[in-house]
Design a protein around this motif. Structure first.
Motif, PDB file in Angstrom:
ATOM      1  N   LYS A  94       5.957  31.074  18.339  1.00 31.57           N
ATOM      2  CA  LYS A  94       6.974  30.076  18.624  1.00 31.57           C
ATOM      3  C   LYS A  94       7.910  29.671  17.693  1.00 31.57           C
ATOM      4  N   TYR A  95       9.244  29.611  17.488  1.00 34.76           N
ATOM      5  CA  TYR A  95      10.062  29.020  16.580  1.00 34.76           C
ATOM      6  C   TYR A  95      10.482  27.740  16.882  1.00 34.76           C
ATOM      7  N   LYS A  96      10.346  26.793  15.715  1.00 40.14           N
ATOM      8  CA  LYS A  96      10.926  25.405  15.994  1.00 40.14           C
ATOM      9  C   LYS A  96      12.373  25.476  15.824  1.00 40.14           C
ATOM     10  N   VAL A  97      13.133  24.959  16.941  1.00 40.94           N
ATOM     11  CA  VAL A  97      14.649  24.928  17.062  1.00 40.94           C
ATOM     12  C   VAL A  97      14.965  23.437  17.339  1.00 40.94           C
ATOM     13  N   ALA A  98      15.904  23.084  16.794  1.00 38.04           N
ATOM     14  CA  ALA A  98      16.509  21.532  16.941  1.00 38.04           C
ATOM     15  C   ALA A  98      18.042  21.672  17.271  1.00 38.04           C
ATOM     16  N   PHE A  99      18.376  21.073  18.232  1.00 37.21           N
ATOM     17  CA  PHE A  99      19.805  20.987  18.607  1.00 37.21           C
ATOM     18  C   PHE A  99      20.357  19.510  18.258  1.00 37.21           C
ATOM     19  N   VAL A 100      21.291  19.558  17.580  1.00 38.25           N
ATOM     20  CA  VAL A 100      21.732  18.471  16.728  1.00 38.25           C
ATOM     21  C   VAL A 100      23.243  17.994  16.897  1.00 38.25           C
ATOM     22  N   CYS A 101      23.511  16.820  17.295  1.00 36.89           N
ATOM     23  CA  CYS A 101      24.761  16.224  17.277  1.00 36.89           C
ATOM     24  C   CYS A 101      24.719  14.478  16.619  1.00 36.89           C
ATOM     25  N   VAL A 102      25.717  14.135  17.174  1.00 41.08           N
ATOM     26  CA  VAL A 102      25.943  12.739  16.462  1.00 41.08           C
ATOM     27  C   VAL A 102      25.016  11.603  17.393  1.00 41.08           C
ATOM     28  N   HIS A 103      25.350  11.785  18.524  1.00 42.56           N
ATOM     29  CA  HIS A 103      24.548  10.595  19.413  1.00 42.56           C
ATOM     30  C   HIS A 103      23.243  10.931  20.336  1.00 42.56           C
ATOM     31  N   ASN A 104      22.897  12.555  20.172  1.00 43.26           N
ATOM     32  CA  ASN A 104      21.889  13.196  21.198  1.00 43.26           C
ATOM     33  C   ASN A 104      21.849  12.298  22.371  1.00 43.26           C
ATOM     34  N   SER A 105      22.891  12.295  23.117  1.00 46.06           N
ATOM     35  CA  SER A 105      23.173  11.713  24.489  1.00 46.06           C
ATOM     36  C   SER A 105      23.453  12.764  25.580  1.00 46.06           C
ATOM     37  N   CYS A 106      24.007  13.914  24.863  1.00 46.02           N
ATOM     38  CA  CYS A 106      24.515  14.846  26.148  1.00 46.02           C
ATOM     39  C   CYS A 106      24.413  16.329  25.814  1.00 46.02           C
ATOM     40  N   ARG A 107      25.327  16.838  24.777  1.00 47.28           N
ATOM     41  CA  ARG A 107      25.218  18.396  24.558  1.00 47.28           C
ATOM     42  C   ARG A 107      23.797  18.691  24.079  1.00 47.28           C
ATOM     43  N   SER A 108      23.234  18.106  22.940  1.00 48.12           N
ATOM     44  CA  SER A 108      22.136  18.510  22.439  1.00 48.12           C
ATOM     45  C   SER A 108      20.908  18.312  23.404  1.00 48.12           C
ATOM     46  N   GLU A 133      11.065  20.246   8.961  1.00 44.05           N
ATOM     47  CA  GLU A 133      11.322  21.954   8.678  1.00 44.05           C
ATOM     48  C   GLU A 133      11.120  22.535   9.915  1.00 44.05           C
ATOM     49  N   LEU A 134      12.659  23.174   9.927  1.00 41.95           N
ATOM     50  CA  LEU A 134      12.741  23.847  11.236  1.00 41.95           C
ATOM     51  C   LEU A 134      12.946  25.497  11.049  1.00 41.95           C
ATOM     52  N   ASP A 135      12.681  26.258  12.059  1.00 39.91           N
ATOM     53  CA  ASP A 135      13.132  27.495  11.947  1.00 39.91           C
ATOM     54  C   ASP A 135      14.592  27.948  12.237  1.00 39.91           C
ATOM     55  N   ILE A 136      15.196  27.141  13.026  1.00 40.58           N
ATOM     56  CA  ILE A 136      16.531  27.082  13.710  1.00 40.58           C
ATOM     57  C   ILE A 136      17.066  25.788  13.747  1.00 40.58           C
ATOM     58  N   LEU A 137      18.206  25.505  13.356  1.00 39.46           N
ATOM     59  CA  LEU A 137      19.004  24.431  13.573  1.00 39.46           C
ATOM     60  C   LEU A 137      20.405  24.643  14.069  1.00 39.46           C
ATOM     61  N   ILE A 138      20.460  24.283  15.311  1.00 32.56           N
ATOM     62  CA  ILE A 138      21.887  24.516  16.082  1.00 32.56           C
ATOM     63  C   ILE A 138      22.741  23.022  16.100  1.00 32.56           C
ATOM     64  N   THR A 139      23.820  23.175  15.421  1.00 33.33           N
ATOM     65  CA  THR A 139      24.497  21.868  15.694  1.00 33.33           C
ATOM     66  C   THR A 139      25.725  22.214  16.983  1.00 33.33           C
ATOM     67  N   MET A 140      26.079  21.222  17.385  1.00 31.67           N
ATOM     68  CA  MET A 140      26.632  21.371  18.759  1.00 31.67           C
ATOM     69  C   MET A 140      28.066  21.268  18.615  1.00 31.67           C
ATOM     70  N   GLY A 141      28.885  21.101  17.416  1.00 31.22           N
ATOM     71  CA  GLY A 141      30.298  20.734  17.175  1.00 31.22           C
ATOM     72  C   GLY A 141      30.539  19.480  17.223  1.00 31.22           C
ATOM     73  N   GLU A 177      23.386  27.517  12.897  1.00 33.05           N
ATOM     74  CA  GLU A 177      24.616  27.908  13.238  1.00 33.05           C
ATOM     75  C   GLU A 177      25.162  26.628  14.040  1.00 33.05           C
ATOM     76  N   ASP A 178      26.638  26.608  14.195  1.00 35.88           N
ATOM     77  CA  ASP A 178      27.384  25.671  15.053  1.00 35.88           C
ATOM     78  C   ASP A 178      28.000  26.178  16.042  1.00 35.88           C
ATOM     79  N   TRP A 179      27.594  25.419  17.360  1.00 39.37           N
ATOM     80  CA  TRP A 179      28.057  26.068  18.668  1.00 39.37           C
ATOM     81  C   TRP A 179      29.498  25.774  18.771  1.00 39.37           C
ATOM     82  N   GLY A 180      30.005  24.776  18.300  1.00 42.13           N
ATOM     83  CA  GLY A 180      31.482  24.206  18.456  1.00 42.13           C
ATOM     84  C   GLY A 180      31.703  23.931  19.949  1.00 42.13           C
ATOM     85  N   LEU A 181      30.788  23.079  20.504  1.00 46.66           N
ATOM     86  CA  LEU A 181      31.052  22.591  21.954  1.00 46.66           C
ATOM     87  C   LEU A 181      31.783  21.372  21.911  1.00 46.66           C
ATOM     88  N   ASN A 182      32.940  21.217  22.896  1.00 48.62           N
ATOM     89  CA  ASN A 182      33.566  20.017  23.119  1.00 48.62           C
ATOM     90  C   ASN A 182      32.611  18.952  23.657  1.00 48.62           C
TER      91      ASN A 182
END
Length: 135
Positions: free
Chosen positions: A2-16, A73-81, A95-100
């Protein structure tokens, strides 16, 4: 593995949060999923929870978290835009997914975002399983 992945944005209240939900639902064999934000926020957006539950993904118990609440420490960092400087956590692939952000808009926007995130999570899982990501 298993790979550690984190989805990150400003508020962590919706997209992430939606991305974490999809990753846990769809990638439980290959992903150890987290989400976090750079600023405190009181709750996960109710419409985000509602549209995920429509799709069969429970977000019960989900709450906004800060970067200090997830592995450093993560394997994968995804920023949401983020529309600001996106946060950084040490990782092997990012990678950045650039989502509104659909916040403040109608439920249809939350549904569109949910579906885009699902597609991106499925693609991420496929790239991992096919060895396309060098981790």
């Amino acid at each position: 593995m298993k790979y550690k992945v984190a989805f990150v944005c400003v508020h962590n209240s919706c997209r992430s949060q939606m991305a974490e939900g999809w990753a846990k639902a769809l990638g439980k064999d290959v992903l150890e999923a987290y989400s976090a934000g750079t600023e405190n926020y009181p709750e996960v957006k109710p419409l985000a929870v509602e549209v995920m539950e429509e799709a069969g993904v429970s977000m019960e118990g989900y709450r906004p978290k800060l970067l200090t609440d997830i592995p450093q420490e993560l394997d994968i960092l995804i920023t949401m835009g983020c529309n600001v400087v996106c946060p950084f956590v040490p990782n092997r692939h990012s990678e950045d997914w650039g989502l509104n952000d659909p916040s403040g808009g109608p439920i249809e926007g939350f549904r569109e975002t949910r579906d885009m995130i699902k597609e991106k999570v499925e693609n991420l899982i496929n790239r991992i399983e096919n060895g396309e990501l060098k981790l």
